[in-house]
Enzyme design. Structure first.
Site, mmCIF file in Angstrom:
data_model
loop_
_atom_site.group_PDB
_atom_site.id
_atom_site.type_symbol
_atom_site.label_atom_id
_atom_site.label_comp_id
_atom_site.label_asym_id
_atom_site.label_seq_id
_atom_site.Cartn_x
_atom_site.Cartn_y
_atom_site.Cartn_z
ATOM 1 N N LYS A 87 28.819 -2.462 26.631
ATOM 2 C CA LYS A 87 28.607 -1.760 27.461
ATOM 3 C C LYS A 87 28.272 -1.846 28.951
ATOM 4 C CE LYS A 87 25.023 -0.060 23.788
ATOM 5 N NZ LYS A 87 23.826 -0.009 23.313
ATOM 6 N N PHE B 27 31.302 11.872 9.121
ATOM 7 C CA PHE B 27 30.117 12.483 8.817
ATOM 8 C C PHE B 27 29.038 11.429 8.632
ATOM 9 C CE2 PHE B 27 28.263 16.428 6.772
ATOM 10 C CZ PHE B 27 28.167 17.130 7.851
ATOM 11 N N GLU C 50 21.298 -4.227 11.758
ATOM 12 C CA GLU C 50 22.257 -3.995 10.455
ATOM 13 C C GLU C 50 22.114 -5.191 9.669
ATOM 14 O OE1 GLU C 50 24.266 -1.389 10.068
ATOM 15 O OE2 GLU C 50 24.311 -0.510 11.988
ATOM 16 N N GLU D 219 29.474 9.775 26.944
ATOM 17 C CA GLU D 219 28.089 9.534 27.553
ATOM 18 C C GLU D 219 27.364 8.743 26.467
ATOM 19 O OE1 GLU D 219 25.273 8.983 29.665
ATOM 20 O OE2 GLU D 219 26.415 10.708 30.450
ATOM 21 N N GLY E 187 19.338 6.234 17.593
ATOM 22 C CA GLY E 187 18.954 7.347 16.681
ATOM 23 C C GLY E 187 19.859 8.449 16.686
ATOM 24 N N ASP F 186 27.133 -6.299 21.738
ATOM 25 C CA ASP F 186 27.001 -4.751 21.844
ATOM 26 C C ASP F 186 26.745 -4.533 23.207
ATOM 27 O OD1 ASP F 186 26.206 -1.981 20.880
ATOM 28 O OD2 ASP F 186 24.227 -2.721 21.788
ATOM 29 N N GLY G 39 15.321 -0.438 9.923
ATOM 30 C CA GLY G 39 16.472 0.231 10.393
ATOM 31 C C GLY G 39 16.834 0.012 11.575
ATOM 32 N N LYS H 241 31.749 2.823 21.510
ATOM 33 C CA LYS H 241 31.974 2.028 22.444
ATOM 34 C C LYS H 241 33.280 1.382 22.575
ATOM 35 C CE LYS H 241 28.387 -0.164 21.108
ATOM 36 N NZ LYS H 241 27.837 0.693 20.396
#
Length: 374
Positions: A236, A20, A221, A161, A334, A232, A218, A137
């Protein structure tokens, strides 16, 4: 089991939100604020019956959780232990396996090396006969084939997605909008943090200062390694290789190089030659049928479709036999955008297992746009 509301006989899906943080919280906000409007347009209702969180614990209400009251509390102040149906223990496995939810929305952290704990969450849900949508991912890149087989064995859907470009629908673009055209390769800017940093290097900012700015904004990290060293994007690319080209690749099959060696001087030299540095993830099928997949900084000509993509925006270019190059651009990060990806996954689940029309109405599209407008 999919429920029917007694007054309207409308299909209703009960959700379990695993994690959460920003993404599932944004999904809960959407359901709380615009649930009735969305159900009118999309033809189904959503109700949250369980939430787990590493810090807040777990909360289960078979008759539905009062999301408005829950969301009134600041994210870091939530404590489920004092609420009816609440516990200080997240109890992820018990909630996923035992709570009667139709769809598990998985949005926890994940270890890119082994996909855990998200991998176990997905497996538990599929084996329990529950649909899954996830933004993680790791499980998809490392075990996507096996998880899709597991979903098929249990007659449920596994949707993801949001794992490539957050809310920008690149996987469904390839699957639906490019159906009939043969995709020969894909290349993209798939990490907004690295793209932002490269933009600052163009403006003369040193790498370490650009990273600090990205952290303050932001985008990055505390440990930016996954972004700036290409890990990352590597995940992908593995996902795109499978979903778009049908290639079975491990992450080790995707060559990887990050951007940490680049300097403002490299940017000036490229600009003098009419080029611009970008961190590009790519996968292409060679003439012999083999696949080349890599992540690396590339000095692109200014006329290239990816060269003008700036800041934290992402883009993917599909190279096709019938249409040439088709480029999709949009936000690659986001909380709200990624929550939209989960909603689009839920819509896909309903299309496959429910009665939603093949395409949403124009009014439904407007509702979705309003739902995610700041």
């Amino acid at each position: 089991m999919t429920q029917m509301t007694p007054m309207t006989q409308m299909t209703r899906y009960d959700l379990a939100l695993i994690g959460f943080g920003g993404v599932n919280r944004a999904l809960a906000e959407l359901i709380a604020e615009r649930g009735d409007e969305l159900s009118d347009e999309l033809g189904f209702a959503l109700r949250v019956v369980a939430i787990t969180d590493l810090r807040a614990g777990s909360l289960v209400r078979a008759d539905g959780i009062d999301l408005a009251a829950l969301l009134a509390a600041a994210p870091g102040k939530l404590d489920f232990s004092g609420m009816e149906g609440g516990s200080a223990d997240p109890r992820n496995e018990w909630v996923i396996r035992e709570v009667p939810a139709d769809i598990v929305a998985e949005a926890t952290f994940t270890n890119p090396a082994d996909g855990e704990p998200a991998l176990s969450h997905v497996r538990w849900a599929l084996r329990a006969g529950k649909h899954v949508c996830t933004t993680n991912k790791g499980p998809v890149a490392l075990h996507g084939h096996a998880l899709k087989r597991l979903a098929a064995e249990h007659g449920v859907s596994f949707e993801f997605e949001g794992t490539v470009l957050s809310g920008t629908p690149v996987l469904r673009t390839a699957d639906r909008l490019l159906a009939g055209a043969r995709v020969t390769g894909v290349e993209g800017i798939m990490n907004g943090t690295s793209n932002y940093i490269l933009g600052r290097l163009e403006e003369g900012v040193d790498f370490s200062d650009a990273v600090k700015e990205a952290q303050d904004a932001g985008y990055a990290e505390a440990d930016p390694t996954a972004d700036v060293e290409g890990f990352d994007v590597q995940l992908k690319v593995a996902i795109l290789a499978h979903e778009v080209l049908g290639a079975t690749l491990s992450c080790d099959d995707v060559a990887r190089e990050g951007i940490s060696r680049l300097t403002p001087a490299d940017m000036r030299d490229a600009a003098a030659r009419g080029l611009r540095w970008k961190l590009v993830g790519s996968v292409a099928r060679r003439e012999d049928g083999s696949v080349d997949a890599r992540v690396a900084p590339v000095a692109l000509p200014l006329g290239h479709p990816l060269a003008s993509v700036s800041g934290p925006v992402n883009a993917v270019a599909f190279h096709t036999d019938l249409l040439g190059t088709v480029t999709v651009s949009g936000p690659g990060a986001g909380r709200t955008e990624t929550a939209y990806a989960l909603l689009s996954d839920i819509i896909a689940i309903h299309r496959r297992h429910g009665t939603i029309p093949a395409a949403p109405t124009a009014a439904a599209g407007r509702v979705l746009q309003e739902a995610f407008r700041d």
